[in-house]
Design a protein around this motif. Sequence first.
Motif, short mmCIF file in Angstrom:
data_model
loop_
_atom_site.label_atom_id
_atom_site.label_comp_id
_atom_site.label_asym_id
_atom_site.label_seq_id
_atom_site.Cartn_x
_atom_site.Cartn_y
_atom_site.Cartn_z
N PRO A 114 72.22 55.72 41.85
CA PRO A 114 71.07 56.28 41.08
C PRO A 114 71.02 55.68 39.55
O PRO A 114 71.89 56.32 38.90
CB PRO A 114 71.05 57.85 41.43
CG PRO A 114 72.64 58.06 41.60
CD PRO A 114 73.37 56.86 42.08
N ILE A 116 69.39 57.07 37.21
CA ILE A 116 69.26 58.33 36.43
C ILE A 116 70.55 58.72 35.92
O ILE A 116 70.77 59.02 34.74
CB ILE A 116 68.76 59.43 37.07
CG1 ILE A 116 67.17 59.25 37.18
CG2 ILE A 116 68.91 60.53 36.34
CD1 ILE A 116 66.44 60.56 37.69
N VAL A 117 71.60 58.68 36.87
CA VAL A 117 72.88 59.21 36.33
C VAL A 117 73.45 58.22 35.54
O VAL A 117 74.06 58.39 34.62
CB VAL A 117 73.81 59.41 37.68
CG1 VAL A 117 75.17 60.17 37.26
CG2 VAL A 117 73.02 60.04 38.91
N VAL A 118 73.44 56.85 35.92
CA VAL A 118 74.03 55.73 35.22
C VAL A 118 73.34 55.68 33.71
O VAL A 118 74.18 55.82 32.55
CB VAL A 118 73.90 54.52 35.79
CG1 VAL A 118 74.53 53.41 34.79
CG2 VAL A 118 74.82 54.41 37.16
N LEU A 120 71.93 58.23 32.14
CA LEU A 120 72.23 59.45 31.45
C LEU A 120 73.70 59.22 30.79
O LEU A 120 73.69 59.46 29.66
CB LEU A 120 72.24 60.75 32.65
CG LEU A 120 72.75 61.96 31.99
CD1 LEU A 120 71.60 62.44 31.34
CD2 LEU A 120 73.18 62.88 33.25
N GLY A 121 74.57 58.81 31.66
CA GLY A 121 75.79 58.26 31.04
C GLY A 121 76.05 57.42 29.97
O GLY A 121 76.47 57.67 28.55
N VAL D 263 71.96 65.64 39.71
CA VAL D 263 72.19 64.25 40.07
C VAL D 263 73.74 63.86 40.22
O VAL D 263 74.26 63.24 40.96
CB VAL D 263 71.42 63.41 39.26
CG1 VAL D 263 69.94 63.46 39.39
CG2 VAL D 263 71.91 63.48 37.68
N VAL D 269 68.51 61.58 44.03
CA VAL D 269 67.47 61.73 42.92
C VAL D 269 66.12 61.46 43.33
O VAL D 269 65.14 61.75 42.69
CB VAL D 269 67.93 60.21 41.85
CG1 VAL D 269 67.18 60.40 40.85
CG2 VAL D 269 69.21 60.70 41.23
N THR D 307 82.12 60.85 26.85
CA THR D 307 81.65 61.89 27.84
C THR D 307 80.73 60.52 28.74
O THR D 307 80.89 60.71 30.32
CB THR D 307 80.48 62.58 27.19
OG1 THR D 307 81.25 63.14 26.26
CG2 THR D 307 79.73 63.63 28.10
N GLY D 308 79.86 59.66 28.21
CA GLY D 308 79.30 58.96 28.90
C GLY D 308 79.93 57.78 29.86
O GLY D 308 79.55 57.70 31.00
N ILE D 311 81.34 59.81 33.03
CA ILE D 311 80.14 60.40 33.70
C ILE D 311 79.80 58.89 34.72
O ILE D 311 79.94 59.11 36.00
CB ILE D 311 78.83 60.49 33.39
CG1 ILE D 311 78.92 61.93 32.61
CG2 ILE D 311 77.59 60.67 34.22
CD1 ILE D 311 77.82 62.73 32.00
N ILE D 312 79.83 57.84 34.05
CA ILE D 312 79.60 56.38 34.88
C ILE D 312 80.69 56.16 35.78
O ILE D 312 80.64 55.89 36.89
CB ILE D 312 79.29 55.38 33.85
CG1 ILE D 312 78.03 55.67 32.97
CG2 ILE D 312 79.19 54.21 34.41
CD1 ILE D 312 77.93 54.78 31.93
N ILE D 315 80.64 58.46 38.83
CA ILE D 315 79.38 58.17 39.64
C ILE D 315 79.74 56.70 40.45
O ILE D 315 79.44 56.52 41.60
CB ILE D 315 78.14 58.06 38.98
CG1 ILE D 315 77.04 57.88 40.19
CG2 ILE D 315 77.98 57.05 38.18
CD1 ILE D 315 76.86 59.33 40.69
#
Lengths: 312, 507, 315, 326
Positions: A114, A116-118, A120-121, D263, D269, D307-308, D311-312, D315
């Motif tokens: 998605p 959005i998540v990427v 967002l990161g 998300v 999403v 942080t970024g 997260i990546i 996911i």
Amino acid sequence: MTRFSSRVLRSAVPALSFGVILAAIFVIQPRAMSYVGMNLMLNLALPIAFATIAQLFVLTIGDLDLSIGGFVSLVACIAATWLNDTPLLGVAALLACIGVYALLGALIHWRNLPSIVVTLGMSFVWLGCAVLILPSPGGSAPTWLTAIVKFKTPYVPLSILGAAVLAFVVHVALMRSAAGVVLRGAGGNAQAVARAGWSLLRVKVTMYALAGCFGVLSGLVLVGTTTSADANIALRYTLFSIAGAILGGAEFTGGRVSPIGAVLGALTLALVGSLLSFMRISPDWQIGAQGIMLIAVLALRTLVNRLEAREA
Amino acid sequence: MQLTPIGISRPMTASPARSPTPLVALSGVTKSFGAVRALGGVDLAIGPGECLGLVGHNGAGKSTLMQILAGTLHHDEGTLVAGGAPTGAFSVGAAHDAGIRCVFQELSLCPNLSVAENTRLRHPGLKGFGWRQPAGALIEATLSEIFPGHTIRPDDLVADLELGERQMVEIAMNFTATGDRPRLVILDEPTSSLDHSVAAQLLAHVRRFVAAGGSVILISHILGDILGTSDRIVVMRDGRVVAERPAAQFDRAALVAAMGHVAETAPETAAAAVAEARPADRPIVEARPPRQRGARSLTLYPGQIVGLAGLAGHGQTALLRLIQNAAGSTSRFAKVEGSVAFVAGDRQADGVFPLWSIGQNVTIRSLAALSRFGLIDGRRERAVEEAARETFQIRTPDMDDNILTLSGGNQQKALFARALASDAAIIAMDDPMRGVDVGTKREVYARIAEEAEKGRAFLWYTTEFDELLNCSHVYVFRSGEIVADLPRGELTEEKVLQSSFEETADA
Amino acid sequence: AQEASDKTFALSNNYAGNSWRQAMIKSWETGTKAAVEAGAAKAADAFTTGENSPTEQAAQLQNLILQGYNAIVLNAASPSALNGAVKEACDAGITVVSFDGVVTEPCAWRVAVDFKKMGVDQIDYLATRYPDGGNLLEIRGLAGTSVDDEIHAGLLEGIKKHPNFKIVREVQGDWTQTVAQKSVASVLPSLPEIVGVVTQGGDGYGAAQAFEAAGKPVPTIIMGNRQDELAWWKEQKDKNGYETFSQSIAPGVSTLAFWVAKEILDGTEVPKDLSVPTLRIDQDGLEKGLEMTPEGGVTNVEYTEEQAKAVIAGK
Amino acid sequence: MSEATLTTKRPGLKRLGRSYPFLFSFVGAAVIFAVTLVVNSFNGAGPILTAALTFGAFTVVVGLGQMFVITTGPGNIDLSVPSTIAFAGAVAMKLMEGQDSLIFLGLAAALGVGLVIGAFNYLLIRALKIPPIIATLSSSFIIQSLAIAYGRGLMIKPPPLLAEIATGRVAGLPIVALVALALSLVMAVVLHRTVYGRSVAAIGQNIRAAGLAGVKVDRVRFATYVLSAMLAALCGTLLAGFSGGASLNMGEEYLLASIAVVVVGGSAVAGGSSNVSGIWGAALFLTLLVTMLNTFGVGAGVRQLLTGLIIIAVITLAGGRKGARH
Ligand SMILES: Nc1ncnc2c1ncn2[C@@H]1O[C@H](COP(=O)(O)OP(=O)(O)OP(=O)(O)O)[C@@H](O)[C@H]1O
Ligand SMILES: Nc1ncnc2c1ncn2[C@@H]1O[C@H](COP(=O)(O)OP(=O)(O)OP(=O)(O)O)[C@@H](O)[C@H]1O
Ligand SMILES: [Mg+2]
Ligand SMILES: [Mg+2]
């Protein structure tokens, strides 16, 4: 025949909103009706218009970019530091940024993530880089850049010319060209595009790279205007770009976008700010008035759609 | 730039039919989706200049096989020979190069693009400055050739078109030739959303195309179309080819039998028993199309089956929607007493919830009734799901599988099950038999008759004349208006057609 | 010279989401209303944008230019990113006076707080309390802003002076109490013994709460003149003689900037860089400080024309 | 909890992630927790977890509301969460006047504020046909102004009992976390076992089909926006009790956080499919991430960057879901 006229009407709505707000401004503050006035009201809208177009490319394929604000900030920081001091390094860094954007497109496609998540990161990543490059606000824009952005064009201010050219070029490329059809088609029905033998990977990479390019342009125009940067300078662009695109008639699904509308949407947002400050509202309610204004602009759109529905 | 109209497809120099080298040949092709074996070793060859009719029950594997031919799915085992050379990994590009074009069962147009733009998407050759004009001219020419009298324009947005029109565009697009010509056009249930006359135009075009040396694979559940158009017929059952003969050696009964269904016993009479209306004192639906002039209106009594006819897109679906929305609220145009359940015909747009299991898709309309103390009772939900699977013979190993793992016809059955399992007093059906096989159709007709007997009322829009014979009377629509109300006794195909086309003076 | 003036003033503010900014706007309104009534100015309007965004504020500045104000009093979102707009204002003949968040554009005036000194002072104070030094926890503000950077630099300078202190952990508080509380709470378990918490103001109460919630002894937390901080401090002081000090820039500095702008328009020679002292509350002044702080608000003073003149004169 | 997922049978990691999309956020949280402990030489496991549960709980409460909104389909999002938190918190504190006896009055008023805000949001979306993202953005501006005019940013102390509840513990567990947990259980039941929950998911997948299948689309969407605003209001009240009063900016961090937990927690999403467990996983993951980076003691820039990237990374490892077929 009704099919056609309704489409024309739909696409005229952003222009109508823009016109109405502009007219209101001219009534309240006649001084705005001048070269200088228009320039003052709109020159900071130009970078937003670029960011909105960047967002538009991502919206076209049904994705959403939450990182464009951080990205524009980073570009601004790079432009006010490296691009000024060591131009080669600066250019390389900007190209690398676009490259990262393109890679994001590839990553999102390969892993079917998605967006959005990427993004967002990525918004954290870009901001982190910006803070690392420019821990405290400062730096200065390259003089050539300031010279270009502040160039006084005859008759029509550069901001308006720039916005017009931007809208026209992207419109032709995305809405009229043969390649644009494939890009938009991927937003409408990706499977159909794949079945017709096109590579969805290439489509995604292209769109994200384009978003990166226009993000870079946005950052450059922005520092050219502000002459100096700040790591937090453009964080609000994420929201602005989405709002501008939506005001311009874009939808979250199905590759329904309008570059001309998006540019007008971005300019309308800027004008809303101007109109509010000309109206002299009590500071308590200035923020709220912004909300009411946005609602009014969009209600106008609904009104037009209703009229159109009645006609059909 | 002057582009000579690249033109209407004039398929290659005609070669004699049934030439020794087939265009494509499959042998021993298998394909499994997890536990489901969709194809269990299929041998099939098609030569130039022939029309191959492909029939089989819902879920027999027809669409899967066609997707393999079009390169959008890869087979597990077996060989595929295209253009004379065996191909290992057959891709979309390879299929295209071999001249294979496919009109998929679930259409694949981009709704946000115009007709001309969709054409460009399919034909990479259309590019460069000023591509729009030739692209528009090209599709316009093909459309006019196949469907004379159509009203589609190249700059119409596909999203604004009716389902049938979309189908026409998709078909035309695949018959259009740019640089390379189509040699084999696959039509997967092309007539399911077309009304009778348009379908006839298409079938006539297929014959012309074949006569000029092209090949067509035609898939349809309307056996008349298959029998009347094909040179050779292949019957599939449970992922295998079970019969293959020249068309002349088949008749309707033989086809039905080959597909594994029990032979028909004069279908009309079965329906006739219940089709007589039993008007109760009060109608449960009274509706007027918004555009209706004059006094005519639609009425429906409990236990009645009322048909809606006329050319596709002339306001039938809109009226059904209106009635559905009027249930439980007030409307200027319709008075509805009792709840309405809707059976969608355009299943992707109006029916299916793509993230859900088959079971969830079936029960959504009945959840309130399946709840106890505000909570959905899982056991009762499951019972409804299983009952639906049994009565409608939905082909799936597990009702918990995703709805999209079903074949098109089976998805349609799930939608039927959704409506009939509900407690609705009125069932509004929007050409609901699109893609349902003959065997199931017969069972569904029987179910409808049974339900009507119990007092349920049915509004039934259909593009197939034969289905209208199940109705006690039929409203014919034109341009958003009811123009005729034909009782069952007076129902003939000519009359329906006449009312659909003719401008009547009165109202 | 107190004759009726036809000059118009605008306040340009970039953030409205905390008590300090609200007090600042209120002070501006009360302070300038009196001035307008007294005929010292024709109008003094307040403008604010919402989200601390330099670009929005720059656009707002340009709108103010267009409206033809004589002076713009500015609390800037960024010391540098507004320079383009400030320059345009100067070029249009407008007097620009920045305060609190000052701008670096040379044509503007700056009524600045020495943020660096605010940092140094904290260590100086702690050095008097803990001559042997010790470990410190630092709560930082919004990353990438100059105020954050300068206070931090001040702290480092103070530590250079008193090398027996050491900042063992730095957490992000974003100038928001809830964020600060969360950050402090999250590092407490991993924290060695610390003697003090150095802050950028306003985060003291949240930090104290975090320590109390973790059941740890509360070290010396430098406060930032918020009423809740002072009240907590008072409570502790009465209970166990807790000692610390509190400092912040008074929100009423907006009125000081107004008077400075007025002086400049009146033709007084005013140096480009002025400095205002911070408002400091010490152990002895706690009761008085608490008294003059509104419930739930920030300790505030408004400035008069005379005080402004004194500041200009460098007194 | 039975999660609605595609059951394309394919073995391995991907399969696991597909049938339990929330699993990865828990795994991520666990890994980060482990790393923190290692850096911390295995000290303070209890307190770290307690802090994470406490702060995670607030995010969970708003995240639940946001989840329902996001589930109703692409483009649906509630951006008015932060200002609702601030305004409702202020209203609650002002009405409670610091007295324990008025807690219920204050809470009810806050929830009432939530209800009105949610209704207003949906009015904009429905009657004026404004895209949700802009509708809720606009209303957030208006609410922010209301909060300013109403409270002037003054911080009013919460009643002692409320403060005690908000900061207290039962059996070593933070009370707010228990409240959030109870709420999550209720919401999970609502999502999976009620007509409303199914309707939300149906609307999210195909709003047209939902209407034709008899779902009361308007009623359900209305309820969803109201739910989101009321949960934000509840969060505002708890947060004000927790941090010693309501401040104007106390909701700011919950804009991104409320979206992120949904998300990252594996909800689709584009709507139509969501899960409650993932919200907890993601909330713990994100709070523990802050703890870890604070424990590392790196500077702000590097902190953001990490942080970024983390997260990546999470996911990417979890992977997305593919549609079954078309
Ligand atoms: N992606 C998939 N996952 C699981 N099963 C599938 C998938 N695609 C098809 N199937 C199964 O394969 C079988 C063959 O389906 P196919 O669509 O080819 O049938 P069909 O003959 O075209 O039926 P219809 O007449 O209903 O269109 C069916 O049992 C179907 O459920
Ligand atoms: N989020 C913010 N954005 C921009 N400036 C801020 C922000 N928060 C505080 N400031 C500014 O930082 C300086 C010091 O802020 P400080 O932390 O002392 O108070 P505060 O944030 O107003 O307090 P509180 O959050 O308790 O209301 C002041 O100039 C204030 O205006
Ligand atoms: Mg099929
Ligand atoms: Mg603060």
